[in-house]
Design a protein around this motif. Sequence first.
Motif, short mmCIF file in Angstrom:
data_model
loop_
_atom_site.label_atom_id
_atom_site.label_comp_id
_atom_site.label_asym_id
_atom_site.label_seq_id
_atom_site.Cartn_x
_atom_site.Cartn_y
_atom_site.Cartn_z
N LEU A 1 35.30 69.15 69.34
CA LEU A 1 36.11 69.13 68.13
C LEU A 1 35.35 68.48 66.97
O LEU A 1 35.47 68.91 65.83
CB LEU A 1 37.43 68.39 68.39
CG LEU A 1 38.35 69.07 69.39
CD1 LEU A 1 39.58 68.20 69.64
CD2 LEU A 1 38.81 70.43 68.88
N ALA B 1 32.13 68.55 66.44
CA ALA B 1 31.12 69.48 65.93
C ALA B 1 31.77 70.56 65.06
O ALA B 1 31.25 70.95 64.02
CB ALA B 1 30.36 70.13 67.09
N LEU B 2 32.94 71.03 65.49
CA LEU B 2 33.62 72.06 64.70
C LEU B 2 34.15 71.47 63.39
O LEU B 2 34.04 72.09 62.32
CB LEU B 2 34.77 72.66 65.53
CG LEU B 2 35.59 73.75 64.87
CD1 LEU B 2 34.71 74.85 64.29
CD2 LEU B 2 36.58 74.34 65.88
N THR B 3 34.70 70.27 63.47
CA THR B 3 35.19 69.61 62.26
C THR B 3 34.06 69.38 61.26
O THR B 3 34.22 69.55 60.05
CB THR B 3 35.88 68.29 62.63
OG1 THR B 3 36.93 68.56 63.56
CG2 THR B 3 36.47 67.62 61.41
#
Lengths: 298, 298, 298, 298
Positions: A263, A265-267
């Motif tokens: 999460l 890395a995606l954020t």
Amino acid sequence: MKIGFIGLGNMGAPMALNLLKAGHSLNVFDLNDAAVHSLVGAGAKAAASPKAAATGVEWVVTMLPAAAHVKRVLTADDGVLAGVPEGTIIIDCSTIDPATVKSMAEAAKANGNTFVDAPVSGGTGGATAGTLTFMVGASAADFRKIRPVLQAMGRNIVRCGETSTGQVAKICNNLVLGITMAGVSEAMALGEALGIDAAVLAGVINTSTGRCWSSDTCNPFPGVLDSAPAARGYTGGFGADLMLKDLGLATDAAKFARQPAYLGALTQQLYQTLSARGEGRLDFSAVINLYRGIKVAI
Amino acid sequence: MKIGFIGLGNMGAPMALNLLKAGHSLNVFDLNDAAVHSLVGAGAKAAASPKAAATGVEWVVTMLPAAAHVKRVLTADDGVLAGVPEGTIIIDCSTIDPATVKSMAEAAKANGNTFVDAPVSGGTGGATAGTLTFMVGASAADFRKIRPVLQAMGRNIVRCGETSTGQVAKICNNLVLGITMAGVSEAMALGEALGIDAAVLAGVINTSTGRCWSSDTCNPFPGVLDSAPAARGYTGGFGADLMLKDLGLATDAAKFARQPAYLGALTQQLYQTLSARGEGRLDFSAVINLYRGIKVAI
Amino acid sequence: MKIGFIGLGNMGAPMALNLLKAGHSLNVFDLNDAAVHSLVGAGAKAAASPKAAATGVEWVVTMLPAAAHVKRVLTADDGVLAGVPEGTIIIDCSTIDPATVKSMAEAAKANGNTFVDAPVSGGTGGATAGTLTFMVGASAADFRKIRPVLQAMGRNIVRCGETSTGQVAKICNNLVLGITMAGVSEAMALGEALGIDAAVLAGVINTSTGRCWSSDTCNPFPGVLDSAPAARGYTGGFGADLMLKDLGLATDAAKFARQPAYLGALTQQLYQTLSARGEGRLDFSAVINLYRGIKVAI
Amino acid sequence: MKIGFIGLGNMGAPMALNLLKAGHSLNVFDLNDAAVHSLVGAGAKAAASPKAAATGVEWVVTMLPAAAHVKRVLTADDGVLAGVPEGTIIIDCSTIDPATVKSMAEAAKANGNTFVDAPVSGGTGGATAGTLTFMVGASAADFRKIRPVLQAMGRNIVRCGETSTGQVAKICNNLVLGITMAGVSEAMALGEALGIDAAVLAGVINTSTGRCWSSDTCNPFPGVLDSAPAARGYTGGFGADLMLKDLGLATDAAKFARQPAYLGALTQQLYQTLSARGEGRLDFSAVINLYRGIKVAI
């Protein structure tokens, strides 16, 4: 006490002022002459280099933008380690990666000094008011010694463990913060699209299990909280580019530790998009703009 | 008052009991004979079908696992709509998608009835204690009418707006909840890998901007909170498979609304992995297991 | 011609051997004495430092694990730039970030030299056979000059543009590669779970729009391709940890360029998980293990 | 032979025409009168309902937008199963979820019929030219029987296994396709931001391990391939909203199978964003627009 203070930016300058107000004597250094000039006007002494700032002091405090600056300020030929008296504690308040902290601690030790990480939270408001929180990575004995210095700049001084754990605490908190803010944005925008009133939705979340600082104190949906940056065009607050930097530190630390940060890395990519859109200087709650009003003409 | 109650599972059974205790008269229906038998022992009357349960009542309450059950219970030949008196309000406490709510509301209206969504939070504990929160999608007038019925089963009765907004509130809250729990898990596991004490880290987060229910009330790291499911092997609490279901509802609603749900969709996959590992019946804070102790022999 | 060669690892050693076979004279340096000894046995001359290796040569070739090594080998007191004759081209075959390439190119220029990036693909097999592909970032004129040197080590020498574009090409290709391999793994495992024969599914994909190298040449599902690493327990091939490194370079470059890399960042986390599981030395197609057989006892 | 054909949309109409051209006799049904009228002009007979279309035929072919339509067309009171002669094979060419296929196969079996899934690839161009690929889920015996019918509409008729495996093959291929297209877009846009020429980058990828249909045949970067939709403003080709539908089927199937689909779920959100931006009717390679030119005025 005599303190060498290096790094007079948006955070460093008011922190240094608070040390002066507390009666300490300061040698200051910054590449920005205007910043130095301003502190000198308040009673500090200008130093020609980090080395000069550290010469003959009892404490060194650094507040710098990134790891590369910390390395240079400490280890350059005219750096802190070249001037600082043996036995002096160097308190670094910058937010940097734990690995750099450890290597700086080794360099300091080889020089007969101690390097302590003490990153802050509380923003420029807290820096000015002297109400910052300090997250400190230091031995229990060193923590007792530096506490009085930090108390001139902050209200909440927390020992997180040995060297580098101050950074770990800061990074992990901001990892949660970035994720919750993006998550709340996702949910508020979804609720809007599905027809619920934003204030009602925030009310449900804030009294239920979705409750979090990103919803009850800094809700990203305009109109929900009068005191939140969302109520003033996402100005003030904690800049999106700073959140992007901290998420970069978190994912780098995760890479270093071979630890998944799905999460996070995606954020980070969401904040990267926000920054690419030219909104990096807005408060980080502006990440909700990625979810609202995305309809564009083609 | 006379109430038809359909769906006597882990949540429905204690809710029905509380209605009995409040002095209401109940016709109950469930496919599970033992559940019916138990309610009959407490004073309810067994009905042979949803239609029979709804015949001659003043209110109908349904508490079912998923949208397909709600559709069948309402619209089958022996369903609620075939027996319920005109003008009766049907209160659905199931957690289902907003689109199904709207189509059921239309079917009820065509039958001369009103369909109201009133999903709950509070778990089986709250259902038993009568302390559930109800998130209600209904007109203001209907809300006033059904409130006394719901107060026999819950403490906090919130009107979220018109039909389907109760589900929207529930889904959006649990979307935030799923994301924050996975985010806190990611950060706690990263902190552990980087050498900070878990209780210290939780302490920093809980007094800082990362503060959230998933950290300060249900922290997933064992040993941080004595009262959290993590302290008892992730038993009790809110099952991971239920969170997976709710994240499915959220991402389906996002698909329906053409609204991005980046973090929600990724979090759903994390819970799907947890479920595939055979841990779907654990409390949803067990998602931290995806981040800790992942080293396996090869 | 006289060449200074620095970095005699799994890739560098066979590349250096091919230069010797082509009749060049080599000064070699590596921290690993055994590697140096082996090259000396094949006719090379051992040098005591990068500086010594570069002294008096016509070309310098470096093949190192990461950017930090390249920086040190070039700019240390006993580094290449301290010894290399003015006007010499330094050919770096390491895979590193484009930003470091640019700063090394500036350092070389200030020293009167040219720094050229020429990362390779083809693995240790290609290094030994002399069939590597070189992706070169250099001016057209410099490219003509260095081509004959590279042809002794590779078959396909591609000019990608000016300085650093060789790295950009390598990083972008491997970004696609990492994503397609994880994507194919996801689809093959899903197909298996849904009951289709893996070989049939691969056959459909490979003759349809899902066709890609990760499916038709290196399919991760065991039994689909006899020649793929999946057929031999994921040994040989391109190590998962190397893919993890390259995805790190790609997401770092994306961060630097403020460019979103949603799928790249997520794929990086998947490889990070694989590495944490202890499978980092397997071929990178072992990423399918994250999707298959995830059921564990609890 | 006498065939009932239901569903005369962009794909169904040209498929039905090809059956007429091959000499078959057709009863056609569609809710769109104009579509029916056009087929009648080409020699088909209009039917008043799916039931009427299926009455007295040797084969039934359906080509419908989604699972709900297939269910209704088959099982409604005036549906196919109410009219079709016992023993007739129903060939469904729609792209729907495997679970619906299985339930339709059971319904057909209970009616004395066989339901076969035969989704296609090749687009409207292939439907018109009669060059579609059919992915068939059927017993070996049924496959032999229906093959001649399908050969009038397609060139490549592949048996994927028992019932529902045709859908599984289609869904899994398109899962890979959606991921590779987004992955190639990410890499091409990153390369552009880092200064490499797009055609050079595509050339490297297409001759290396990143090679895939999304790069070498349908490259999303304008100017790289004259024949790709990117060269004509992303018109023609495979619509982004269709890709979004197929990724929805894939993630639904993954949810059903408790199988993680990390990249598929994230890619679905990217297409959802594209659709929300109003670009859902463009070719799906327009997903690169999420990565390029994202700078907006604020």
